[in-house]
Design a protein around this motif. Structure first.
Motif, PDB file in Angstrom:
ATOM      1  N   UNK A  42       0.821  -1.213   0.000  1.00 16.20           N
ATOM      2  CA  UNK A  42       0.000   0.000   0.000  1.00 16.20           C
ATOM      3  C   UNK A  42       0.859   1.268   0.000  1.00 16.20           C
ATOM      4  N   UNK A  43       2.082   1.161   0.496  1.00 12.68           N
ATOM      5  CA  UNK A  43       2.972   2.320   0.580  1.00 12.68           C
ATOM      6  C   UNK A  43       4.105   2.284  -0.432  1.00 12.68           C
ATOM      7  N   UNK A  44       4.103   1.309  -1.313  1.00 11.56           N
ATOM      8  CA  UNK A  44       5.197   1.171  -2.283  1.00 11.56           C
ATOM      9  C   UNK A  44       4.736   1.656  -3.654  1.00 11.56           C
ATOM     10  N   UNK A  45       5.427   2.639  -4.236  1.00 15.79           N
ATOM     11  CA  UNK A  45       4.972   3.220  -5.505  1.00 15.79           C
ATOM     12  C   UNK A  45       4.806   2.208  -6.642  1.00 15.79           C
ATOM     13  N   UNK A  46       5.739   1.289  -6.789  1.00 14.97           N
ATOM     14  CA  UNK A  46       5.641   0.355  -7.916  1.00 14.97           C
ATOM     15  C   UNK A  46       4.480  -0.617  -7.729  1.00 14.97           C
ATOM     16  N   UNK A  47       4.193  -0.974  -6.496  1.00 10.75           N
ATOM     17  CA  UNK A  47       3.088  -1.902  -6.229  1.00 10.75           C
ATOM     18  C   UNK A  47       1.735  -1.235  -6.459  1.00 10.75           C
ATOM     19  N   UNK A  48       1.704   0.096  -6.392  1.00 11.74           N
ATOM     20  CA  UNK A  48       0.449   0.823  -6.617  1.00 11.74           C
ATOM     21  C   UNK A  48       0.061   0.861  -8.092  1.00 11.74           C
ATOM     22  N   UNK A 107       1.766  -3.144 -13.161  1.00 12.18           N
ATOM     23  CA  UNK A 107       3.055  -3.748 -12.844  1.00 12.18           C
ATOM     24  C   UNK A 107       2.868  -5.205 -12.451  1.00 12.18           C
ATOM     25  N   UNK A 108       3.812  -6.030 -12.888  1.00 11.61           N
ATOM     26  CA  UNK A 108       3.749  -7.470 -12.604  1.00 11.61           C
ATOM     27  C   UNK A 108       4.599  -7.793 -11.388  1.00 11.61           C
ATOM     28  N   UNK A 109       4.154  -8.770 -10.618  1.00  9.91           N
ATOM     29  CA  UNK A 109       4.893  -9.130  -9.425  1.00  9.91           C
ATOM     30  C   UNK A 109       5.106 -10.628  -9.325  1.00  9.91           C
ATOM     31  N   UNK A 131       8.936  -9.851 -14.090  1.00  7.40           N
ATOM     32  CA  UNK A 131       8.194  -9.117 -13.068  1.00  7.40           C
ATOM     33  C   UNK A 131       8.854  -7.767 -12.800  1.00  7.40           C
ATOM     34  N   UNK A 132       8.059  -6.831 -12.322  1.00 13.89           N
ATOM     35  CA  UNK A 132       8.552  -5.499 -11.982  1.00 13.89           C
ATOM     36  C   UNK A 132       8.969  -5.411 -10.514  1.00 13.89           C
ATOM     37  N   UNK A 171       9.932  -8.011   2.348  1.00 16.76           N
ATOM     38  CA  UNK A 171      10.336  -6.835   1.584  1.00 16.76           C
ATOM     39  C   UNK A 171       9.629  -6.827   0.245  1.00 16.76           C
ATOM     40  N   UNK A 172       9.490  -5.648  -0.293  1.00 12.27           N
ATOM     41  CA  UNK A 172       9.097  -5.497  -1.692  1.00 12.27           C
ATOM     42  C   UNK A 172      10.331  -4.969  -2.403  1.00 12.27           C
TER      43      UNK A 172
END
Length: 176
Positions: A101-107, A111-113, A146-147, A162-163
């Protein structure tokens, strides 16, 4: 076992040398009193630093790539840890959601994970953990392209999460 914000791997029986090398590099970026814990797993060290862990990663990469390829000898891999929780699936899941929720790339919904789980001293099974975490995200999953990576490091009763992107961890590449 203490809280930690770095997980370090080295060759078996070289834990003390790795701790010295880690201490020297942490001192170089401003931490005079890091705390190290050996985990009981050969080649695995936990560290707590007052410095931003990704600052250490950047420092080590610059040391090896720019200044001297032989400046790091014992630190094979280092992963920064964003949060440590007790090893319980619900707590791991919630901590992962909170981090994302606080990570720019995850927002970024495009983006693939990927989820990477490393387990030590636990009976939890990977196939018990991954679905619970993956269902919490609407982003597409990709194991190879993945990103960002949800890195889950389980060590007994503590789990570090970690992300990470490709630039957020250190891996020593030996060209010998």
């Amino acid at each position: 076992m203490m809280n930690f914000n770095l997980i370090v791997s080295t060759a078996r029986s070289y834990e003390r040398q790795a701790e010295c090398e880690l201490w020297f590099n942490l001192l170089a970026i401003g931490d005079e009193n890091p705390i190290f814990t050996q985990t009981g797993n050969p080649g695995l060290i936990l560290a707590q630093t007052d410095c931003e862990p990704r600052k250490l990663i950047k420092h080590l990469k610059e040391s090896v790539e720019v200044h001297d390829p032989n400046s790091v000898n014992f630190l094979q891999k280092i992963y920064p840890i964003d949060v440590v929780v007790p090893t319980e699936i619900d707590l791991i899941r919630q901590a992962t959601i909170d981090l994302a929720a606080n990570h720019p790339i995850a927002k970024d919904s495009n983006s693939k994970f990927r989820i990477t789980i490393r387990k030590r001293q636990t009976r939890l099974k990977t196939n018990e953990i991954i679905p619970v975490i993956a269902e919490s995200f609407s982003n597409p999953v990709s194991l190879k392209d993945f990103d960002w990576n949800i890195q889950i490091e389980i060590i007994g009763e503590k789990t570090g999460i970690s992300i990470l992107t490709d630039h957020d961890y250190f891996k020593l590449v030996n060209e010998n």
